[in-house]
Design an enzyme around this catalytic site. Structure first.
Site, PDB file in Angstrom:
ATOM      1  N   ASP A   1       0.774  -1.303   0.050  1.00 15.61           N
ATOM      2  CA  ASP A   1      -0.054   0.377  -0.508  1.00 15.61           C
ATOM      3  C   ASP A   1       0.983   1.385   0.083  1.00 15.61           C
ATOM      4  O   ASP A   1       2.172   1.287  -0.319  1.00 15.61           O
ATOM      5  CB  ASP A   1      -0.895  -0.475   1.523  1.00 15.61           C
TER       6      ASP A   1
ATOM      7  N   CYS B   1       2.744  -3.000   4.115  1.00 18.02           N
ATOM      8  CA  CYS B   1       2.342  -1.778   4.648  1.00 18.02           C
ATOM      9  C   CYS B   1       2.653  -1.717   5.645  1.00 18.02           C
ATOM     10  O   CYS B   1       3.313  -2.322   6.413  1.00 18.02           O
ATOM     11  CB  CYS B   1       0.746  -2.425   4.859  1.00 18.02           C
TER      12      CYS B   1
ATOM     13  N   THR C   1       1.856  -2.304   8.872  1.00 14.90           N
ATOM     14  CA  THR C   1       2.287  -2.858  10.033  1.00 14.90           C
ATOM     15  C   THR C   1       2.154  -4.418   9.986  1.00 14.90           C
ATOM     16  O   THR C   1       2.979  -5.704  10.372  1.00 14.90           O
ATOM     17  CB  THR C   1       0.559  -3.470  10.727  1.00 14.90           C
TER      18      THR C   1
ATOM     19  N   HIS D   1       8.551 -24.323   9.631  1.00 16.15           N
ATOM     20  CA  HIS D   1       7.056 -25.455   9.763  1.00 16.15           C
ATOM     21  C   HIS D   1       5.224 -24.707   9.169  1.00 16.15           C
ATOM     22  O   HIS D   1       4.581 -25.636   9.843  1.00 16.15           O
ATOM     23  CB  HIS D   1       6.506 -24.924  11.157  1.00 16.15           C
TER      24      HIS D   1
ATOM     25  N   HIS E   1       4.468 -31.095  10.058  1.00 18.40           N
ATOM     26  CA  HIS E   1       3.920 -30.255   9.542  1.00 18.40           C
ATOM     27  C   HIS E   1       2.902 -30.257   8.278  1.00 18.40           C
ATOM     28  O   HIS E   1       2.230 -28.579   8.213  1.00 18.40           O
ATOM     29  CB  HIS E   1       4.995 -29.142   9.289  1.00 18.40           C
TER      30      HIS E   1
END
Length: 170
Positions: free
Chosen positions: A8, A65, A67, A98, A133
């Site tokens: 963004d 972005c 965060t 994982h 996994h």
């Protein structure tokens, strides 16, 4: 490796630096935007990158972005996408080892350039361990298939929460 990247407006400057790093490392980069610092809606770019990963047009995606959280939420709405918001080298490595993360989500506001570069390099070179996994990822894929999860319905087309909370069927 073919890699789609998107951001963004808050991630735009970091995206330009990450694109240069990816190209320097020899990867083929598909920039899905944004193309400037003007305010935009992050889901538009998250969906573009996630769709490219989901359809196999690219092997991996990177989203940036403020965060990394909003991009991650949006990308994970696309079937087959395993987006991970990473904040250090360990989370970048473990998201691959994982969780077989195929989309890396990073914060443009909270991470320094050296750390971002190290995280991207670790994330790209780390292989999925498989084993127990893989069994867990198979359960997620089965859930997506059984419930239809992972297909994006824009909120404007989805039943409103007011309609469904009245007790009337949607």
């Amino acid at each position: 490796m073919k890699i789609a990247i998107g951001s963004d407006h808050r991630g735009y400057d970091l995206k330009r630096r990450v694109v240069a790093l990816l190209e320097k490392l020899g990867h083929e980069v598909f920039d899905k935007g944004t193309d400037g610092r003007e305010s935009v809606d992050y889901p538009d770019f998250a969906f573009e990158v996630a769709q490219a990963v989901s359809t196999g047009k690219v092997e991996r995606g990177i989203l940036l972005c403020g965060t990394g959280i909003g991009m991650c939420i949006a990308a994970n709405k696309v079937r087959g996408v395993r987006a991970a918001p990473c904040h250090d080298s360990i989370t970048a490595e473990m998201s691959r080892r994982h969780n077989d993360a195929n989309v890396l989500c990073l914060s443009a506001d909270l991470l320094g350039d050296r750390l971002v570069n190290r995280m991207v390099e670790i994330w790209l070179k780390t292989n999925f361990e498989g084993g127990r996994h893989a069994r867990r990822l198979d359960k997620i894929a089965m859930y997506e298939a059984q419930t239809g999860c992972g297909s994006v319905t824009p909120p404007s087309e989805a039943p409103s929460s007011a309609a469904t909370s009245s007790g009337a069927p949607p």
